[in-house]
Enzyme design. Structure first.
Site, PDB file in Angstrom:
ATOM      1  N   GLY A 121      53.508  47.799  35.583  1.00 52.51           N
ATOM      2  CA  GLY A 121      54.400  47.476  34.406  1.00 52.51           C
ATOM      3  C   GLY A 121      54.476  48.570  33.585  1.00 52.51           C
ATOM      4  O   GLY A 121      55.784  48.691  33.145  1.00 52.51           O
TER       5      GLY A 121
ATOM      6  N   HIS B  93      36.446  41.874  43.016  1.00 56.65           N
ATOM      7  CA  HIS B  93      36.800  42.980  42.450  1.00 56.65           C
ATOM      8  C   HIS B  93      38.530  43.015  42.552  1.00 56.65           C
ATOM      9  O   HIS B  93      39.000  43.563  41.484  1.00 56.65           O
ATOM     10  CB  HIS B  93      36.266  44.465  43.334  1.00 56.65           C
ATOM     11  CG  HIS B  93      36.844  45.562  42.880  1.00 56.65           C
ATOM     12  ND1 HIS B  93      36.818  46.115  41.800  1.00 56.65           N
ATOM     13  CD2 HIS B  93      37.615  46.498  43.689  1.00 56.65           C
ATOM     14  CE1 HIS B  93      37.171  47.192  41.543  1.00 56.65           C
ATOM     15  NE2 HIS B  93      37.858  47.506  42.472  1.00 56.65           N
TER      16      HIS B  93
ATOM     17  N   SER C 185      32.030  53.075  41.426  1.00 60.71           N
ATOM     18  CA  SER C 185      32.815  53.575  42.368  1.00 60.71           C
ATOM     19  C   SER C 185      32.470  53.692  43.735  1.00 60.71           C
ATOM     20  O   SER C 185      31.510  54.223  43.937  1.00 60.71           O
ATOM     21  CB  SER C 185      33.444  54.930  41.837  1.00 60.71           C
ATOM     22  OG  SER C 185      34.464  55.454  42.726  1.00 60.71           O
TER      23      SER C 185
ATOM     24  N   ARG D  99      35.211  48.036  52.530  1.00 63.54           N
ATOM     25  CA  ARG D  99      34.727  47.146  51.456  1.00 63.54           C
ATOM     26  C   ARG D  99      34.284  46.007  51.782  1.00 63.54           C
ATOM     27  O   ARG D  99      33.096  45.483  51.803  1.00 63.54           O
ATOM     28  CB  ARG D  99      35.809  47.119  50.286  1.00 63.54           C
ATOM     29  CG  ARG D  99      35.960  48.256  49.396  1.00 63.54           C
ATOM     30  CD  ARG D  99      36.745  48.166  48.464  1.00 63.54           C
ATOM     31  NE  ARG D  99      37.015  49.503  47.635  1.00 63.54           N
ATOM     32  CZ  ARG D  99      37.829  49.471  46.684  1.00 63.54           C
ATOM     33  NH1 ARG D  99      38.731  48.713  46.294  1.00 63.54           N
ATOM     34  NH2 ARG D  99      37.923  50.875  46.050  1.00 63.54           N
TER      35      ARG D  99
END
Lengths: 243, 257, 643
Positions: C51, C407, C290, C336
């Site tokens: 945005g 996540h 992270s 992941r």
């Protein structure tokens, strides 16, 4: 041409091309800058003033000789005094206006406030305006006593131009215990003011560097201590030495 | 080796309640019990709010979002300290193991003329946005950029820029300063952009305009007390304010702006 | 049974050579002349990476941009929390990277469930993003000589990730925010903070405006525009506990869906392997550690079940470095979804550590021994600090304990190649759309997608809509605006009028538990059917029993939350239904019925190689499924192996 005419509409400073100067002086950082510069210059005065006054330890004659030598350069003294007055008034004026501005910016106060600076119980630096006010009061008294000679209760030397007058009058100002306490406190508070103000002035001038700032901070503290001890020692020891 | 086992605390909370910007506010006292020492401070407030909702009282409004210390949304003054007693920590990252059973905790919003209270512990920090609007950017339109590696930034310069750019804009610096000064916030952005090659073109204009806006927004002046640095969760250094001063003086005295 | 639409959905991708498709599309897109642009208004909802970059870029072009955010400042959007980095095919490391390789890694990482053309464009644009961000002054990590540094991320065998310490998202967002602020001061953007979008206004079949609620005053407002660009992020908070910020929600997207926009692949949710484990019932959110930590950290559990010794007491040969064991070529940098399931598998089998047995070790002792603590501190200092604050354990001394958590959500509103939804004039960018990540997103690709969409796609495509459809000026007097405003108002009033006995938080947590237990890391038919029933029941309970205190005319966070939970309760059912219908395992969607002997995903390309885009037919009514077939020519179907 059109440029300067347009600028003239914005007043005298505009005509002179000095709008930028007005902007600088009216900005928060510009005011801090002026505070810092005037403060440091006043520090310079304090050094010479203390050096001269330490001659009181040497006795009446050296001190009177120094005073007369100084006053014989009356043109220079007049310029220096005018400069000092300007520096001092600028310093005081900005202290008052920024303190009022800062007070307004804060506007509301916490029910409970604690410092997060490690080891600080109440911010020592928050006392700059208070210590400055005490110094201001002291300076006024000091000028009344020894520059203008207006304190009625003191036994001034009859002839102010006489060779003996400077030493005599100084001793007179420190003759009673109350005066000595006031002068002593004045010196100590001045030292407190300087111990923060000296290093703070460097920060305000943008002079902060990992290599030098720690040193400047230490020098600031030492400077405050030297000035305080220097003047206070005169108050404590000199009257007894030459009674 | 592992951390101390969690305990439960009973606490007295004194919280600033204020229905709106114009209404009068005051401290109100609440009791909470069974607060686990593993909870974050905001989770403790969640417990209180659940309790208030159950009793039909309006919950305490407080700003929060990411709850991991990076968005800068949360922030209250806890027992007189912005973001509470831990250094380099936002309110959301403060944990209840920092408190003892039976403690009384006073919770107040950021207070400053430039940060009017919206409700309870929520304040309006839009002045920060307006300061950035005044110049906290590099004027480069999308598509204008040269190949990235044509701009070399030495490692140590990048490190300095990064440590200034880390500011999360939470406003703790303003809240903790006796003068409600925003210098630490402004200096972080000015230093970040002044230290890298990309920021050079607007270096003078940026600092002049940002400082002018900061002054116009009624933030106070800096008196070098260092309270902001101590309260800053992103550990923005006071050297940035010196750099701000330097940049401003340089721009005032030597630039054409 | 699912009702399937007769005609397949068309993504409107260009044909021809994949490498020149975007160029070709740009050639075909109609332009709006520079002096005409200021006559058109574009609404951008959300100020995250997508945005923020879209608003700034559109305003730079000359459009009137109205920018809305739910937070008190655009700088606080949740993109700010992204830690590790952003991928780009710069090949600065000379290690064999290329646009094609980034494209292939992303398609493979998403298990062949993303659109080839979109992904190739994303890989192409990735390099321009880095250029743009550097020019803005984003302080990316540098080598000593001043060139840009890279690190590795999961699912890739090259080092292509650019980073700013552990705060990459923050720095990229601040770059976009600053570009936005520049436009705000220039008048190109009008900024509306603390505004929540509550409805989309569709006039004559075209998206022409939005309804918002001012979160401070409670006032409802309508805004008219020539295009609406939705950048409102993902829906992970349907699970209650996630790494999302507390205000992240599905409301804006869901209300667009209710106005006709298709919702695509909602079941593709990403569970991130390295999060700080839940510590108790009070938990309000989960914190990510992270993925970049897996560059230096080694994941392990004890080889013996229920081993309660402290980690330093467990000798090397009694540790199971299960990622290195199972995936020798990617090791700790397995993607992941794969890493998350591996952790769950070990914990379910009883090898987990910590009080609850629901965590695994992420151990830095080897890296600290080899590189020294100071090197590790420079790379990850802020993450280690954050870990210590939350857990009260020092990760320099004790291995971190981690566990997977929700996540990111790959699904989102359906968009075509131009990022336009099936509703003309409605564009969806960033995490809010479904387009580029397929069934699983690789690390450091979310930032890349948000910025590619905002900086380099929407500035071209929005003009085409305005120029082609020749949208006419209208005002908010149209009945459609009035109706949308009233419907938004009445929903809020309805919530306030329930006046029940349980708080919003109660319902949100209950929904989260259903979702995590049955629609989480591993799903099966029975559980999904059960979940759908439970969600329906909970939704009914909500509308009979929710208790919201306070009024709608002031700042009322409780009311805001209730509105969002009400939408989650409708949306969650669609998510579960999508998961039920997708009778295969792929990426983040793991159906227990479909796994290989080694417990890996058993994908079904013959039957499920399509985008599932759902059309709304009413709450609790079955949606209509539109299928967009996916074909893979340049990255042909393969086995997604990281062994």
């Amino acid at each position: 041409m059109t440029d300067s005419t347009a600028q003239c509409k914005r007043g005298l400073l505009g005509c002179l091309g000095l709008n930028w100067f007005f902007r600088l002086l009216s900005s928060s950082i510009g005011q801090k800058f002026v505070m810092g510069v005037t403060g440091l210059l006043l520090c310079g005065f304090l050094v010479t003033h203390l050096a001269g006054n330490l001659l009181l330890f040497a006795g009446a004659k050296p001190f009177n000789e120094y005073a007369h030598a100084l006053h014989s350069q009356w043109e220079l003294v007049a310029v220096a005094e005018l400069g000092l007055v300007v520096l001092f008034l600028a310093h005081v004026y900005l202290a008052v206006t920024t303190t009022i501005g800062n007070y307004r910016a804060r506007r509301e106060f916490y029910v409970l406030k604690q410092s997060k600076v490690p080891g600080r119980i109440i911010g020592a630096n928050t006392w700059m305006f208070a210590s400055g006010s005490v110094v201001l009061g002291f300076v006024i008294l000091h000028l009344i006593d020894l520059r203008m000679g207006l304190r009625r209760s003191l036994h001034y030397f009859p002839d102010p131009e006489a060779f003996e007058a400077p030493f005599h009058n100084t001793m007179a100002a420190l003759s009673d215990p109350i005066s000595r306490v006031v002068y002593f406190v004045g010196a100590i508070i001045l030292g407190v003011h300087l111990s923060h103000g000296f290093a703070s002035a460097f920060q305000s001038l943008g002079l902060n560097h990992p290599k030098y700032t720690p040193l400047i901070k230490i020098i600031g503290k030492i400077f405050g201590v030297i000035i305080a001890i220097g003047f206070a020692s005169i108050v404590v020891f000199v009257p007894g030495m030459w009674r | 080796m592992n951390h101390a086992a969690s305990k439960n605390l009973n606490l007295t909370l004194k919280i600033w309640r204020q229905a709106g910007p114009k209404q009068a506010g005051g401290l109100k006292t609440y009791q909470v019990s069974g607060i686990s020492t593993d909870m974050s401070f905001l989770e403790m407030l969640d417990v209180l709010n659940e309790q208030l909702i159950a009793s039909g009282e309006e919950p305490v409004a407080f700003d929060h979002d990411c709850r991991e210390g990076i968005c800068g949304t949360c922030g209250v003054v806890i027992n007189g300290q912005a973001h509470g007693p831990d250094s380099g920590t936002t309110t959301c990252q403060l944990h209840m193991r920092r408190f003892k059973d039976g403690d009384t905790i006073v919770i107040e919003p950021w207070l400053a003329k430039a940060f009017p209270i919206v409700r309870d512990l929520i304040v309006d920090r839009s002045a920060f946005d307006r300061i950035i609007q005044a110049g906290g950017f590099v004027s480069v339109n999308t598509g204008n950029a040269p190949e990235a590696n044509t701009t070399l930034v030495p490692h140590h310069v990048q490190q300095d820029a990064m440590s200034a750019a880390a500011c999360i804009g939470c406003g703790a610096c303003v809240a903790s300063c006796k003068n409600a000064s925003a210098m630490l916030f402004v200096s972080a952005k000015v230093s970040h952009l002044a230290s890298i090659p990309q920021g050079q073109g607007e270096r003078s204009k940026r600092v002049l305009n940002m400082v002018a806006t900061m002054d116009a927004e009624h933030f106070g002046n800096c008196t070098n007390t260092g309270e902001c640095e101590a309260a800053c969760p992103a550990k923005i250094n006071l050297t940035n304010i010196a750099q701000l001063n330097r940049e401003y003086l340089k721009a005032s005295l030597f630039s054409k702006e | 049974m699912v009702t399937v639409a007769d005609t397949p959905l068309d993504g409107r991708c260009p044909d021809g050579n994949i490498a020149s498709r975007w160029d070709q599309r740009k050639r075909d897109l109609k332009l709006v002349a520079p002096n005409n642009k200021r006559k058109y208004t574009v609404i951008v909802v959300g100020t995250g990476l997508a945005g923020g970059s879209a608003a700034a870029s559109l305003a730079e072009l000359g459009y009137n941009v109205l920018s809305f955010c739910i937070q008190d400042s655009p700088r606080r959007a949740h993109s700010i929390a992204a830690q590790g980095g952003i991928n780009a095919a710069k090949n600065y490391q000379n290690d064999g990277d290329s646009v094609w390789r980034l494209f292939y890694d992303t398609v493979k990482g998403g298990e062949w469930r993303a659109r080839e053309s979109n992904v190739y464009r994303l890989a192409t644009l990735s390099t321009s993003i880095i250029d743009q961000c550097v020019a803005q002054g984003v302080p990316f990590a540098r080598e000593y000589g001043g060139t840009l540094a890279n690190r590795s991320f999961g699912g890739a065998q090259v080092s292509r990730t650019f980073y700013c310490g552990g705060q990459t998202g923050q720095q990229l967002l601040l770059g976009a925010y600053q570009a936005m602020m520049r436009q705000v001061s220039g008048g190109g953007i009008k900024l509306f903070t603390r505004r929540e979008m509550l409805d989309l206004v569709v006039v004559d079949g075209i998206a022409r405006g939005i309804v918002t609620r001012d979160l401070v005053t409670g006032k409802y407002e309508t805004f008219v525009s020539d295009a609406v660009v939705l950048c409102t992020g993902g829906y992970g908070n349907a699970y209650y506990l996630s790494t999302m910020a507390k205000t992240c929600n599905v409301t804006a997207a869901w209300r667009c869906h209710k106005r006709g926009a298709y919702f695509a692949n909602p079941c593709f949710t990403q569970i991130h392997p390295t999060c700080i484990p839940v510590s108790g019932d009070h938990q309000s959110k989960l914190t990510l550690m992270s993925e970049s930590l897996r560059n230096d950290g080694r994941v392990w559990v004890p080889k013996t079940k229920g081993d309660t010794r402290s980690p330093d007491q467990i000798p090397e040969d009694e540790r199971d470095y299960y990622l290195e064991r199972r995936y020798p070529s990617y090791g700790n940098l397995a993607p992941r979804d794969v890493s998350s399931r591996a952790a769950k598998e070990r914990c379910d089998a009883g090898f987990g550590v910590g009080q609850s047995g629901m965590s695994v070790y992420l151990d830095f002792s080897k890296a600290i021994k080899e590189d020294g603590e100071s090197v590790i501190r420079e790379k990850y200092g802020n993450l280690f600090h954050m870990y210590e604050r939350i857990t009260d354990e020092n990760p320099y001394k004790v291995p971190m304990r981690i566990y997977p958590a929700v996540h990111y959500t790959m699904g989102g509103l359906w968009v075509d190649y131009n990022l336009q939804s099936n509703l003309p004039g409605l564009y969806v960018l960033g995490e809010a759309n479904f387009s580029d990540h397929g069934a699983n997103r690789l690390g450091a690709s979310a930032l890349m997608q948000g910025l590619a969409d905002g900086y380099f796609v929407i500035p071209y495509t929005v003009g085409d809509h305005i120029a082609t459809r020749k949208v006419k000026p209208i005002t908010a007097d149209r009945p459609e605006f009035h109706d949308a405003l009233e419907s938004a108002k009445s929903r809020t009033t309805a919530i306030l009028n329930v006046n029940g006995t349980h708080s919003t938080e109660h319902f949100h947590r209950a929904l989260g538990k259903i979702m995590w237990d049955h629609v989480g890391m591993a799903r099966n038919e029975k559980g999904l059917l059960h979940a759908i029933e439970q969600i329906k029941t909970l939704r009914e309970q909500f509308w009979h029993d929710v208790k919201v205190v306070g009024s709608g005319e002031t700042l009322n966070q409780n009311l805001e939350h209730a509105g969002r939970v009400a939408d989650f309760l409708e949306f969650a059912e669609l998510l579960a239904r999508d998961a039920l219908h997708r009778d295969e395992s792929c990426g983040g969607h793991f159906r227990e019925e479909h796994q290989t002997d080694e417990g890996e995903c058993d994908r079904n390309d013959a039957d499920f190689s399509y985008v599932a885009a759902w059309q709304f037919k009413g709450v609790g009514t079955d949606s209509i499924l539109h299928k967009e077939p996916l074909t893979f020519v340049d990255a042909p179907f393969g086995v997604r192996s990281y062994k």
